[in-house]
Design an enzyme around this catalytic site. Sequence first.
Site, PDB file in Angstrom:
ATOM      1  N   ASP A  46       0.892  -1.211   0.000  1.00  0.00           N
ATOM      2  CA  ASP A  46       0.023  -0.016  -0.118  1.00  0.00           C
ATOM      3  C   ASP A  46       0.922   1.026   0.005  1.00  0.00           C
ATOM      4  O   ASP A  46       1.749   1.376   0.689  1.00  0.00           O
ATOM      5  CB  ASP A  46      -0.846  -0.027   1.210  1.00  0.00           C
ATOM      6  N   TYR A  51       2.825   9.876  -0.164  1.00  0.00           N
ATOM      7  CA  TYR A  51       3.944   9.495   0.686  1.00  0.00           C
ATOM      8  C   TYR A  51       5.188   9.716  -0.044  1.00  0.00           C
ATOM      9  O   TYR A  51       6.317   9.533   0.711  1.00  0.00           O
ATOM     10  CB  TYR A  51       3.517   7.897   0.891  1.00  0.00           C
ATOM     11  N   LYS A  76      -2.654   5.921  -4.300  1.00  0.00           N
ATOM     12  CA  LYS A  76      -3.859   6.669  -3.998  1.00  0.00           C
ATOM     13  C   LYS A  76      -3.771   8.187  -4.622  1.00  0.00           C
ATOM     14  O   LYS A  76      -2.752   8.604  -4.793  1.00  0.00           O
ATOM     15  CB  LYS A  76      -4.030   7.008  -2.487  1.00  0.00           C
ATOM     16  N   HIS A 109      -7.546   9.649  -2.043  1.00  0.00           N
ATOM     17  CA  HIS A 109      -7.102   9.579  -0.614  1.00  0.00           C
ATOM     18  C   HIS A 109      -7.915  10.127   0.487  1.00  0.00           C
ATOM     19  O   HIS A 109      -8.041   9.681   1.415  1.00  0.00           O
ATOM     20  CB  HIS A 109      -5.775  10.077  -0.637  1.00  0.00           C
TER      21      HIS A 109
END
Length: 314
Positions: A46, A51, A76, A109
């Site tokens: 994931d 990120y 996402k 997200h």
Amino acid sequence: MAHSGTTFKLNTGAQIPAIGFGTWQDKDAQEPAVTIALKTGYRHIDTARIYGTEAAVGNAIKKSGVPRSELFITTKLWNNSHHPDDVEKALDASLKDLGTDYLDLYLMHWPSPFARSDEMFPKDANGKTKPGDSDYVDTYKAMEKCLKTGKTKAIGVSNFSKAELERLIQETNVVPAVHQIECHPYLQQNSFTDFHKQKGIHVTQYSPFGNQNEIYDSGKGMGKLMDDPVLVEIGKKHGKTGAQVALAWGIAKGHSVIPKSKTEERINANFEGDFELPHEDVAKIEAIDKKLRFNDPSGSFGWNFYKDLDGKKN
């Protein structure tokens, strides 16, 4: 090491492995961490655009030699790309960094749009995050089109309230395959997760250990979830740790869980959280629900999240 484990069937017919590997935070540590995770047997990875770890994840996968067909990869869509014209471009950028031509799952997200921008957090004149005017329903419709291109096999959402999710289902054509939410023994959200079961939406739990993350202010000064006496005691009975019991609890609820760690020992230990927790243990854990939510960026994102859910601060 064997990597057969529990899987759950999505409303698309695909299987999602119950234990995934979360790659949030500390992007420099991610390539070695994902490398260890794949070696341990994790097959569900994931990540997310925000990120900054997609390229590291892609490198680790490439070097691992694990065939793409054995993996379940989620990423996402970030808030700055909610405009329907930006969605496929954002997906393409993620695919490029991940080094793959398709995702197993693409999530929105957050329901909250930011202004269209190359900046992840576009700012207004006062230095506050600048909101956008895209409606999450329109964003999701653009994601539906990405299903038709084959660039993602499933779509879903993350961090939606019940009202937001109901409206989304009503006004779009594809029921989300997955909703990724904060969920752990201190924030169990049973009525909300039951609602997902009725709608055929799989729940993935992020922060499955609750507040052990130092960025969550609300967790400061309280003991770690994984040290909760109830979890520790149940663990002793099964030769497991409190952390492994927290993961097994999520799996017993029919959810996938995505713990994250950088150390080999913990990455291995988390993978051993896929074991069967008897009903009486699940019932005991119900009693420790504190309705305690650790992740609520409403103030900084300019959006009132989780209005109708447990653990809303105000």
